[in-house]
Write an enzyme that holds these catalytic residues in place. Sequence first.
Site, mmCIF file in Angstrom:
data_model
loop_
_atom_site.group_PDB
_atom_site.id
_atom_site.type_symbol
_atom_site.label_atom_id
_atom_site.label_comp_id
_atom_site.label_asym_id
_atom_site.label_seq_id
_atom_site.Cartn_x
_atom_site.Cartn_y
_atom_site.Cartn_z
ATOM 1 N N GLN A 167 -24.218 -3.766 -47.739
ATOM 2 C CA GLN A 167 -25.331 -2.958 -47.512
ATOM 3 C C GLN A 167 -25.151 -1.638 -48.656
ATOM 4 O O GLN A 167 -24.311 -0.906 -48.606
ATOM 5 C CB GLN A 167 -25.331 -2.460 -46.109
ATOM 6 N N GLN A 169 -27.669 0.391 -49.876
ATOM 7 C CA GLN A 169 -28.445 1.735 -49.674
ATOM 8 C C GLN A 169 -27.807 2.730 -48.794
ATOM 9 O O GLN A 169 -27.230 2.474 -47.756
ATOM 10 C CB GLN A 169 -29.711 1.712 -49.107
ATOM 11 N N GLY A 296 -31.884 -1.608 -38.434
ATOM 12 C CA GLY A 296 -32.654 -2.683 -38.135
ATOM 13 C C GLY A 296 -33.008 -3.587 -39.316
ATOM 14 O O GLY A 296 -32.869 -4.799 -38.822
ATOM 15 N N MET A 298 -32.961 -4.346 -43.668
ATOM 16 C CA MET A 298 -33.051 -3.616 -45.277
ATOM 17 C C MET A 298 -33.748 -4.623 -45.965
ATOM 18 O O MET A 298 -33.533 -5.807 -46.212
ATOM 19 C CB MET A 298 -31.460 -3.751 -45.390
ATOM 20 N N GLU A 299 -34.490 -4.009 -46.829
ATOM 21 C CA GLU A 299 -35.421 -4.514 -47.761
ATOM 22 C C GLU A 299 -34.841 -5.068 -48.909
ATOM 23 O O GLU A 299 -35.652 -5.041 -50.037
ATOM 24 C CB GLU A 299 -36.755 -3.574 -48.009
ATOM 25 N N HIS A 323 -42.374 -4.021 -41.873
ATOM 26 C CA HIS A 323 -41.749 -2.844 -42.585
ATOM 27 C C HIS A 323 -41.025 -3.332 -43.736
ATOM 28 O O HIS A 323 -41.148 -2.787 -44.890
ATOM 29 C CB HIS A 323 -40.606 -2.101 -41.575
ATOM 30 N N HIS A 327 -42.206 -2.941 -47.838
ATOM 31 C CA HIS A 327 -41.106 -2.614 -48.868
ATOM 32 C C HIS A 327 -41.266 -3.276 -50.465
ATOM 33 O O HIS A 327 -41.095 -2.679 -51.472
ATOM 34 C CB HIS A 327 -39.630 -2.331 -48.542
ATOM 35 N N GLU A 346 -40.281 5.476 -48.214
ATOM 36 C CA GLU A 346 -40.122 4.935 -46.520
ATOM 37 C C GLU A 346 -41.484 5.342 -46.045
ATOM 38 O O GLU A 346 -41.971 5.132 -45.096
ATOM 39 C CB GLU A 346 -38.928 5.801 -45.992
ATOM 40 N N TYR A 409 -39.913 8.951 -43.074
ATOM 41 C CA TYR A 409 -40.925 7.928 -42.441
ATOM 42 C C TYR A 409 -42.208 8.382 -42.124
ATOM 43 O O TYR A 409 -43.160 8.029 -42.275
ATOM 44 C CB TYR A 409 -39.909 7.295 -41.492
ATOM 45 N N LYS A 585 -29.071 3.108 -34.955
ATOM 46 C CA LYS A 585 -30.303 3.644 -34.366
ATOM 47 C C LYS A 585 -30.125 3.449 -32.646
ATOM 48 O O LYS A 585 -30.674 4.214 -31.958
ATOM 49 C CB LYS A 585 -31.455 2.991 -34.817
HETATM 50 N N1 BES Z 1 -34.291 0.984 -46.031
HETATM 51 C C1 BES Z 1 -34.263 1.190 -44.504
HETATM 52 C C2 BES Z 1 -32.563 0.713 -43.923
HETATM 53 C C3 BES Z 1 -31.797 2.029 -44.246
HETATM 54 C C4 BES Z 1 -31.804 3.116 -43.623
HETATM 55 C C5 BES Z 1 -31.057 1.830 -45.540
HETATM 56 C C6 BES Z 1 -30.824 4.026 -43.994
HETATM 57 C C7 BES Z 1 -29.802 2.879 -45.668
HETATM 58 C C8 BES Z 1 -30.200 3.925 -44.999
HETATM 59 C C9 BES Z 1 -35.020 0.194 -44.030
HETATM 60 O O1 BES Z 1 -36.266 -0.020 -44.786
HETATM 61 C C10 BES Z 1 -35.408 0.755 -42.575
HETATM 62 O O2 BES Z 1 -36.088 1.726 -42.617
HETATM 63 N N2 BES Z 1 -35.103 0.179 -41.446
HETATM 64 C C11 BES Z 1 -35.338 0.717 -40.297
HETATM 65 C C12 BES Z 1 -36.522 -0.054 -39.479
HETATM 66 C C13 BES Z 1 -38.080 0.421 -39.691
HETATM 67 C C14 BES Z 1 -38.645 -0.445 -38.742
HETATM 68 C C15 BES Z 1 -38.171 1.863 -39.296
HETATM 69 C C16 BES Z 1 -34.408 0.408 -39.309
HETATM 70 O O3 BES Z 1 -33.211 0.143 -39.801
HETATM 71 O O4 BES Z 1 -34.310 1.011 -38.302
HETATM 72 ZN ZN ZN Z 2 -37.814 1.198 -44.816
#
Ligand code: BES
Ligand code: ZN
Length: 628
Positions: A167, A169, A296, A298-299, A323, A327, A346, A409, A585
């Site tokens: 992972q 990011q 949740g 990762m793109e 989502h 991306h 985001e 977001y 989350k």
């Molecule tokens: N790019 C993010 C995942 C991420 C978040 C990586 C923080 C590193 C740090 C991904 O696109 C994302 O936003 N995922 C969300 C879900 C979305 C529906 C809001 C998640 O993982 O909850």
């Molecule tokens: Zn995202």
Amino acid sequence: MNKHIIAGLIMAGSLFGCSDVTTSESQVEKAVEPLEQHIESGTDYHSFANPDEMIVRHIDLDISADFDQKQLYGTATLTFERVKENAHQLILDTRELDIKQVSVNDQSVDFSIGEEEPELGQALNIEVGTSANQVTIEYATSPDASGVQWLTPTQTAGKQHPFLFTQAQAVHARSFIPLQDTPQVRVTYAATIRTPTELLAVMSAANDPETERDGVYNFNMPQPIPSYLIALAIGDLEFKAMGQRTGVYSEPAILDAAAEEFADTEAMLEVTEKTYGDYSWDRYDLLILPPSFPFGGMENPRLSFITPTVIAGDKSLVALIAHELAHSWSGNTVTNATWRDLWLNEGFTTYLTYRIMEMIYGNDRYNMEAVLGYQDLQADIESLPENDQIMAIDLRGRNADDVFSNIPYEKGALFLREIEQKVGRDNFDQFLLDYFAHFAFQSITTDQFIDYLNQTLIAKFPQQLSKERIHQWIFEPGIPQGAPVPVSDAFEKVDQARTAWLAGDLQATDIETDNWTVHEWLYFLNNMPEVLTAAQLDALDSSFQLTQSRNNEIAHSWLMIAVANEYKPAYDRLYTYLVSIGRNKLVKPLYRELAKTPEGKAFAKRAFEEAKPGYHPLTVKANEDFFE
Ligand code: BES
Ligand code: ZN
């Protein structure tokens, strides 16, 4: 290159030099206040790299995975260009890497490793000379690499084979590849990955579903991508097609359930293409990870990484897929140049997610999801300091991951929704289509976006849009007055039912919940008053079996209520929930709530200690402070 430290440390006194005037106490106080330094647009305060002198364009990896030692080892060959004539030093980002040798044209060259900085890792300075354009680094990762999780067989669904996933990011690619770990550098890559023969490797690159399982896998990513999108997973993986261009990889035990849950992915891909332009990445597949995956989704390009916690059996949580797919346009095709500009990534993606969900599932669901998102935003506006409510956030001297909140977001999405409402949906869709094409395969700053907006939409709709309003959205805290407020008819009915029940005018069993979707349940629960009586908690649980809910989001909302009210019949489930899910989350708010009382804290600590060996390093880091 210590720009990130310097920025935060320049003091008034040192800037103005010494003065021989005797200073009063209040003057002394003033003198040590840091001066508000200008944030340089486009400067990445989270990287040591020097792309303004030499820029890496391509990476070749040859890497083996050693599951016993929990190490990736091998070589990374970086092909670079000189931006500054006669530049001779290439500076890369690393974190806890064991650099064994660095060579140019098969000759080893001098290198040095800089001092460690907690949020950044260490610089790797390489003397490459003034003519070479390729360097090979032989290295191994640390078993504790922040961007790699090694799972034992018992931590997987099948229990037979180990599993690995990366992972990257925001700034963790540097913990498994020495590279210029800044989103403003885009590279193509090719990789050979060597694994135990019974396992399959997949990457954020072209994957061949038919590949022979022989322990050597080759990948190619022909489009230039930022380092945070380089991704690898290895495990007992199988593939199942969902559509012509879409499919799913997962452990065999959950493959069918995943393919069914996400069966609408192909349709999502098609409607997004129709609205925002052709999909640039060939195939779009999903990889379903074990439950310890910290997010949740990762793109990762061509292959989004997805938590299994959204497999609910009724497609109720597939906004996540919309989502990560979105991306592919907003993010992977046009991304943020620095982490401060994340809202461009985001925020646009969150806006697109709502639109895709509406196209596939209709307006009612669109409205419900928009209201839930808006409530998340309101909660963050209430709890975050003002500086963190600014979309173009000042991250200097901070952990890059601090940028992730509902501000980039949901505030980002609401900003775009306002523009959409002011210029009309068709005009805004045309703008987005042009924007994605204009900046395709670039990483851009907030300033570049504002310039583009000035030249396009603002020039075209001067009555509807103003530069001042745009500035307010991007650079000021809070939600601007007069911003759109999403509403849902379905939720109004839920409000009525909740109010009547709380007033004692309606029995829980008489609430008409037969047609409720997961969204109505979430809205019903998330908006309960902070304190409920034992009788009310009992009534809710016995009428709706909330403690038993198999939907992880509903269970989360219910468990939050249970913890706040110390509703003990839910605590067994709470414990199981905490030790079996690693998605931050879902678990972090529960730990935070539990930690508010000594008894809750002791309970949380027990669960955390049991879960910790199976949690991702990021989930551990995000929660361990609750137990200090
Ligand atoms: N790019 C993010 C995942 C991420 C978040 C990586 C923080 C590193 C740090 C991904 O696109 C994302 O936003 N995922 C969300 C879900 C979305 C529906 C809001 C998640 O993982 O909850
Ligand atoms: Zn995202």
